[in-house]
Structures are given as structure tokens and as C-alpha cells.
Design an enzyme around this catalytic site. Structure first.
Site, PDB file in Angstrom:
ATOM      1  N   SER A 268       7.065   6.943  12.688  1.00 24.41           N
ATOM      2  CA  SER A 268       6.790   5.980  11.868  1.00 24.41           C
ATOM      3  C   SER A 268       7.576   4.907  12.742  1.00 24.41           C
ATOM      4  O   SER A 268       8.855   4.603  13.566  1.00 24.41           O
ATOM      5  CB  SER A 268       7.397   6.133  10.566  1.00 24.41           C
ATOM      6  OG  SER A 268       8.146   5.262  10.119  1.00 24.41           O
TER       7      SER A 268
ATOM      8  N   ASP B 164       1.031  -1.622   0.089  1.00 22.17           N
ATOM      9  CA  ASP B 164       0.065   0.166   0.121  1.00 22.17           C
ATOM     10  C   ASP B 164       0.880   1.216   0.340  1.00 22.17           C
ATOM     11  O   ASP B 164      -0.045   2.336  -0.639  1.00 22.17           O
ATOM     12  CB  ASP B 164      -0.903  -0.206   1.535  1.00 22.17           C
ATOM     13  CG  ASP B 164      -0.040   0.114   2.552  1.00 22.17           C
ATOM     14  OD1 ASP B 164       1.237  -0.245   2.577  1.00 22.17           O
ATOM     15  OD2 ASP B 164      -0.801  -0.061   3.776  1.00 22.17           O
TER      16      ASP B 164
HETATM   17  C1  MIC Z   1       4.641   6.603   8.109  1.00 20.30           C
HETATM   18  O1  MIC Z   1       3.200   6.564   8.147  1.00 20.30           O
HETATM   19  O2  MIC Z   1       5.175   6.682   8.389  1.00 20.30           O
HETATM   20  C2  MIC Z   1       4.673   5.491   8.032  1.00 20.30           C
HETATM   21  C3  MIC Z   1       5.097   5.659   6.649  1.00 20.30           C
HETATM   22  O3  MIC Z   1       3.345   4.401   7.576  1.00 20.30           O
HETATM   23  C4  MIC Z   1       5.958   3.988   8.789  1.00 20.30           C
HETATM   24  C5  MIC Z   1       5.285   3.504   8.246  1.00 20.30           C
HETATM   25  C6  MIC Z   1       7.252   3.032   6.939  1.00 20.30           C
HETATM   26  O4  MIC Z   1       8.404   4.445   7.435  1.00 20.30           O
HETATM   27  O5  MIC Z   1       7.619   2.506   6.457  1.00 20.30           O
HETATM   28  C7  MIC Z   1       4.847   4.457  10.031  1.00 20.30           C
HETATM   29  O6  MIC Z   1       4.139   4.611  10.575  1.00 20.30           O
HETATM   30  O7  MIC Z   1       5.324   3.334  10.604  1.00 20.30           O
END
Ligand code: MIC
Ligand code: SF4
Length: 650
Positions: free
Chosen positions: A540, A66
């Protein structure tokens, strides 16, 4: 009087497999479900492969695509092919690109009250809206859980959030969580699970509860949870899963460590101003800010309920001439229902652009604002630069406020839109899981597909006895996010499976010379360090924010405090997180200072004894401490969790 147990404590205790369930103690929790997404999943599965197991040992594991759905070249497509083959081989369900955002799809099709879930994404707590204990973690922790290992965590405190009454017109779940952020800010939830109770809960549907639980992540909380009641049962019934319902309710005097109370009728439309989700003020105070772009979607506000409301509000109206509106429904199920109910017609007639059912603009995957542009988004993060345009100003809002901004072309109290339409979820929805691929019962013959962009992880050296030559590579302020450390965005995300390459972008937004300077220090045989303020690494779960510094030779980070998931990721990759005994000592360190930590390995032994950092450049000493558990100490000494696990099995 004996206090009754909170729902969160009850579920955690039922899943306890190691340790004493006492506040602050480290415990191991059995994990029933896992989820991954593509941007963190490739690392998680490379780590799972390294465990040499034939199948996952969880009740359910789902791999989603996604995040990296812009396929500008072969890289993201190669990752998808790798993930599909790993899923089939190891017994994991695979949600194909186009099926929707992991948290939205998980809520619809998989989340169950009373279960434990960890996911390699910080918004995994979304499933707390269904009464699950759902925690965001690094990919390696998810890999271990898929292998049947427990998830280790410190027993958190529970913050009871009492909701009274009902929300007023044009005020919705997003405003509730923004109100909480207004009160406790981006680190007020650290060390807590947020548990919702009170008569106001029953007025919120499961998707609304999920919006609140989702953005609890922005307070730093471990997770958020709602009870499982008749509303939950109705939602599961709608999804054809009523048999998976169990009731979860609390006794009369719950054992909360802290309680905050919210009168829902008093909540007003709110926005988080640039550049922090905790920077909250009433829309009425920022009215008239000109808005160039509006985006509705993300795992926070992309449910069918949200989208039907947006369609109702847009019906018969037109998006302002100077504003662009982009809408990404959270799942294919949502999109199909919008078509069925004619809602898509209202949305498109109003002039909206329909974006893919994916994360998209939320992490800078397209739809970036113009130079100095202002964008109003129903998302959960407005960190500096995350939209893809450094000079942009991002406001976070409810869908109601976002529609008002799109119609009026400026921030406007949504109550000015007139009558509030009453929107209910339909009685029946079509369930079509054809984009969720079930693994074969025996995947042993399946070949894993590896494109050229998938680079294996380097070995990590164990912790030396002394860190004799350390150089401060960078000094950063409070609340530095993982987006500062390793940015997302269409240019950088395709390198999520290629550590040497993605490391070139470390701290790019803050100081583009970071990575080359760090490599120079590493190649000279010295160790790099980063000096941080409070809540270092918030945001994240991306492991790359630990992996890239590790790759660039960082062995220790000195900060006032660390965000939970990032701290765990640092430990997993052998980087020692040290905390200032006197936060004001932060001022005694500057970029390029030369430091020394003698006897670092031995000093870890005694938790109460401080670790002395000598600043050779300034001829002074600084006291630091660590808060590692015995297990974490061994992980650090071994040079990370993979080495530690390997050592255990030899
Ligand atoms: C985010 O909202 O920052 C992400 C992208 O979904 C991240 C995961 C990622 O860095 O791939 C998260 O929230 O963990
Ligand atoms: Fe995707 Fe954004 Fe949710 Fe992260 S916060 S999972 S990028 S929609």
C-alpha cells in the site's frame, strides 16, 4: 537504427519539468490529474491545507470515499464530512460514498490517454489501462502535486510485455497478470514501468487492461501502461467521452530495457496462494481445497464486464451450501447496469450476498472469513491478516475461478463449469454522475468541518549530527508489507486521521508489544530502528506506515532493499532509509541491539562512501549506503518534506 520511443517514455518526456531524462536520474514530472481516497486522503488534505493555497492547481483533482465506509461510530463519518468540505473549498470533485471504488470510477469517468495522474493509493496504475501514466504515491506527494509542484521520480526502466494471440475460454485478464507475477514475483517490477504491446492487446477491453495494470502494483512496478487504440476509443464513447480520446501507439522497434512475451492462448486459470500475490500456481494443482467463502469485487475485478460475466455464469446455478458468496460491484454505474440487464437477478437468485460498491472485504472492512477459513477472492492482495482473520487462507483468482469455487464449494478449474458465455459490454450505458459533487467556482467562504477524531500532524525534528543511541525495535524478514507495519481492517482504519492513536497498532500483527516498547525507547531519549529484509514496505501507499514509526521515534531503517512508495514516504517524514552494503550483515543485528551512527549528517554527503553503523551490543561494525538524490538528502536533513518546503519558502 533509431529505436522508437515507448509510450510511457513519450508521456513522461512530454511532462518533464525538472532534471535530465536519463535512466536512474531523478526528474520532476508535471501532474495533470490527482486522486485520493478517504483512508489516505485525510492526511493528504491536512498536508494540502498546511500549504496555505486557495485552490488546487491541477487540471483535475478528485476525492473519493470508498475505503472507510463502515460507519460503526462517528469517526469515518467525520472523515467523510471533512473531505467533502475540503473538496468544496479547494476546487476538488468529490465522489460520495456509494459512488464506487476510486480506481473503477476514475477509469469510467475521468481517466484520459496521455495524461499523468498520481493518486494516494498504490493501485492508481489502474488508469494505465486507458493509456495514462498513473502512479501511486504518498499523500504528501499528492498534496504537493495538487499545489502545482512536480512529482519527483527516478527515470524507470521499461519492461515491454508482448501479448500474442487471444485468451482461451474461462481464462481472463486476471490470469494474465497472475502469470506475470508467477514469472517475476512481487519485486520483479521494481524500477520498471510495464508497457504492454503486441497483437494480443487488441483482444482485451479497457476494463481487462485495467485489471492487468491494476495488479502490476503487486510486482513492485512504478506503473503499467497500455496503448490507446480503437478499443480505448470505444470505451470512451460508451462513457460519453469520445472527444477525450487520442491515439497512443508505439513505433516498430521500441526502446525497452527488457521484454517478456506471453502467448495468451497458453495461459491457464491461476491462483495466488496464501499469503503473497506472487505465490502463483495453476488452479488444477490446488483443486479440492475446500472453500468457505468467495468474494468478487475490488478495484481489480469489479467492472461491468466482470460482473456481467459472473451473472451469466451464476444464471440458473446455486452457491454451494458450505460456501458464502459476496459480490461488490465496483461502481454505482456498474450496479445500475446490472439491474438494467437483469444480471442482478441471476446473482441474487444464485444465493450471493450483495455488498456495497466499495473496497469492503479487500482491506478487512467486513466480510472476514471464519477461523481457519479459506476464502477465494478476485482481489489483488492476500497478505497475512489483511482479511481481518489471522488464521484465514486467502487465494486470489479470476472471476471465473471464483464462481467455480462458489458453485462447487472447493477450488475447481473453472473450465469444469461447461460452456463459456460470450459477454460483451452493452452498446449504451446510462451516465449518471449525480454522486460526484462539483466544487463551487469560489470556495473561499466554505468552512472546513473537523470532527474530534481529526488530529493535526506533530512537528518532526531535523536530523541530528549523530544518532548516538539507537535501539533495534524489531527485526523482520523479506517482503514485509505495509499491512504488517500498519494493518487496515474495521478496527484500525477509523484512526487514519489520528496519528497518536493509530500508532498504537504499529506491527500489531507481528509483535503487539512493538508500539509500547518503541515509545519507551523514545521517551528515554534514544532513537528506534527497524531492521528489514528485501522489499521492505511493499504494498500500500499508506503514509501511516511511515508516520507511525516516525511518531514512535524511529529515525532510521536498515534494510536489504525498500519498496518504492514506502521508501518515498519514509523520506517525506524524515526517516532515513539505509541499505546494507553486504546483505548478509542482516544477520549481525538482533532485536534490542544497541547501535550508534556517528556523523550521520555528514556521511550523507558522499553517496559512494558507506555509513558505518556500530553495533555496540556485539562490538562489530556494519556498512550501510543510501540512494538519496540531492533533494531527498535535504528533505531528510530538514526532518521531512513539510519542514523542507517551509524552509524553502522562508
Ligand atoms: C490497499 O489496497 O492496501 C489500500 C488500502 O488501498 C492502500 C491505501 C491505504 O492503505 O489506504 C493502497 O493500496 O495504497
Ligand atoms: Fe480498495 Fe482493495 Fe483496491 Fe485498495 S486494493 S483500492 S482496498 S479495492
Amino acid at each position: 537504427m533509431q529505436l522508437s520511443m515507448s509510450i510511457a517514455r513519450k508521456i513522461l518526456k512530454e511532462h518533464l519539468v525538472e532534471g535530465q531524462f536519463e535512466l536512474g536520474e531523478e526528474v520532476g514530472i508535471k501532474i495533470d490529474h490527482t486522486l485520493t481516497q478517504d483512508a489516505t486522503g485525510t492526511m493528504a488534505y491536512l498536508q494540502f491545507e498546511a500549504m496555505k493555497l486557495s485552490k488546487v492547481k491541477t487540471e483535475l483533482s478528485v476525492s473519493f470515499v470508498d475505503h472507510n465506509t463502515l460507519q460503526a461510530d462517528f469517526k469515518n463519518a467525520d472523515d467523510h464530512a471533512y473531505l467533502a468540505s475540503v473538496a468544496a473549498k479547494y476546487g476538488i470533485k468529490f465522489s460520495r460514498p456509494g459512488n464506487g471504488i476510486c480506481h473503477q470510477v476514475f477509469l469510467e469517468r475521468f481517466a484520459r490517454p496521455g495524461k499523468t495522474l498520481i493518486g494516494s493509493d498504490s493501485h492508481t496504475p489502474t488508469a494505465g489501462g486507458m493509456g495514462a501514466i498513473a502512479i501511486g504515491a504518498g499523500g504528501l506527494d499528492v498534496a504537493v502535486a495538487m499545489g502545482g509542484g512536480p512529482f519527483f521520480m527516478k527515470v524507470p526502466k521499461i519492461m515491454g510485455i508482448k501479448l500474442n494471440g487471444t485468451l482461451g475460454d474461462f481464462v481472463s485478464a486476471k490470469d494474465v497478470i497472475l502469470e506475470i507475477l508467477r514469472r517475476i514475483d512481487v519485486k520483479g517490477g521494481l524500477g520498471y514501468i510495464l508497457e504492454y504491446f503486441g497483437d494480443g492487446v487488441k483482444s482485451l477491453s479497457v476494463p481487462e487492461r485495467a485489471t492487468i495494470a491494476n495488479m502490476g502494483a503487486e510486482t513492485g512496478a512504478t506503473t503499467s501502461i497500455f496503448p490507446s487504440d480503437d478499443v480505448t476509443r470505444e470505451f470512451l464513447k460508451l462513457e460519453g467521452r469520445e472527444d477525450q480520446w487520442i491515439e497512443l501507439k508505439m513505433g516498430p522497434e521500441p526502446d525497452f530495457n527488457k521484454v517478456i512475451e506471453i502467448e495468451l492462448s497458453e495461459v491457464v486459470p491461476l491462483v495466488a496462494r496464501p499469503h503473497s500475490p506472487g505465490n502463483v500456481s495453476p488452479v488444477s494443482e490446488v483443486e479440492n481445497v475446500v472453500v468457505n467463502q468467495v468474494a468478487i469485487g475490488s478495484c481489480t475485478n469489479s467492472s461491468l464486464k466482470d460482473m456481467l460475466l459472473v451473472a451469466e455464469l451464476l444464471k440458473g446455478r446455486k452457491v454451494h451450501d458450505n460456501t458464502t458468496l459476496g459480490i461488490s460491484p465496483g461502481s454505482r454505474q456498474v450496479l445500475l447496469e446490472l439491474i438494467k440487464h437483469g444480471a442482478l437477478t441471476s446473482i441474487i437468485s444464485a444465493g450471493a450476498r450483495i455488498l456495497e460498491c466499495a473496497c469492503g472485504p479487500c482491506l478487512g472492512m467486513g466480510f472476514a472469513p471464519k477461523t481457519n477459513g479459506t476464502s477465494v477472492r478476485t482481489f489483488n492482495r492476500n497478505f497475512f491478516g489483511r482479511s481481518g482473520t489471522k488464521s484465514a487462507n486467502i487465494y486470489l483468482s479470476s472471476p471465473e475461478t471464483a464462481v467455480a469455487a462458489a458453485i462447487f464449494g472447493k477450488l475447481t478449474d473453472p473450465r469444469k463449469l461447461g460452456n463459456y458465455p460470450s459477454v460483451k459490454l452493452p452498446d449504451i450505458i446510462n451516465i449518471d454522475d449525480s454522486l460526484i459533487v462539483d466544487p463551487p467556482s469560489d470556495g473561499s467562504a466554505i468552512e472546513i468541518v473537523r470532527g474530534p477524531n481529526i488530529a493535526l500532524l506533530p512537528d518532526v525534528a531535523s536530523l541530528p549530527s549523530d544518532l548516538a543511541k539507537i535501539k533495534v525495535l524489531i527485526k523482520v524478514e523479506d517482503n514485509i508489507t505495509t499491512d504488517h507495519i500498519i494493518p487496515a481492517g474495521a478496527k484500525i482504519l477509523p484512526f487514519r486521521s489520528n496519528l497518536p492513536k493509530i500508532s498504537e497498532f504499529a506491527f500489531e500483527q507481528v509483535d503487539p508489544t512493538f508500539s509500547s516498547r518503541a515509545l519507551e525507547v523514545k521517551n528515554s531519549g534514544a532513537t528506534g530502528t527497524i531492521v528489514g529484509g528485501e522489499n521492505y514496505g511493499q504494498g500500500s501507499s499508506r503514509e501511516h506506515a511511515a508516520l507511525a514509526p516516525m511518531y514512535l521515534g524511529v529515525k532510521v531503517i536498515l534494510a536489504k532493499s525498500f519498496a518504492r512508495i514506502h521508501r518515498d514516504n519514509l523520506i517525506n517524514f524524515g526517516i532515513l532509509p539505509l541499505i546494507f552494503v553486504n546483505p548478509s550483515d542482516f544477520d549481525k543485528l538482533e532485536q534490542d541491539d544497541k547501535l550508534e551512527i556517528l556523523n550521520v549528517k555528514n556521511s550523507l554527503e558522499d553517496k559512494k562512501k558507506s555509513i558505518v553503523v556500530s553495533n555496540k551490543t556485539r562490538s562489530l561494525e556494519i556498512e550501510m549506503v543510501h540512494d538519496l538524490s540531492e533533494r531527498e538528502k535535504e528533505i531528510i536533513i530538514a526532518g521531512g518534506k513539510l519542514n523542507y518546503t517551509r524552509n524553502l519558502s522562508t
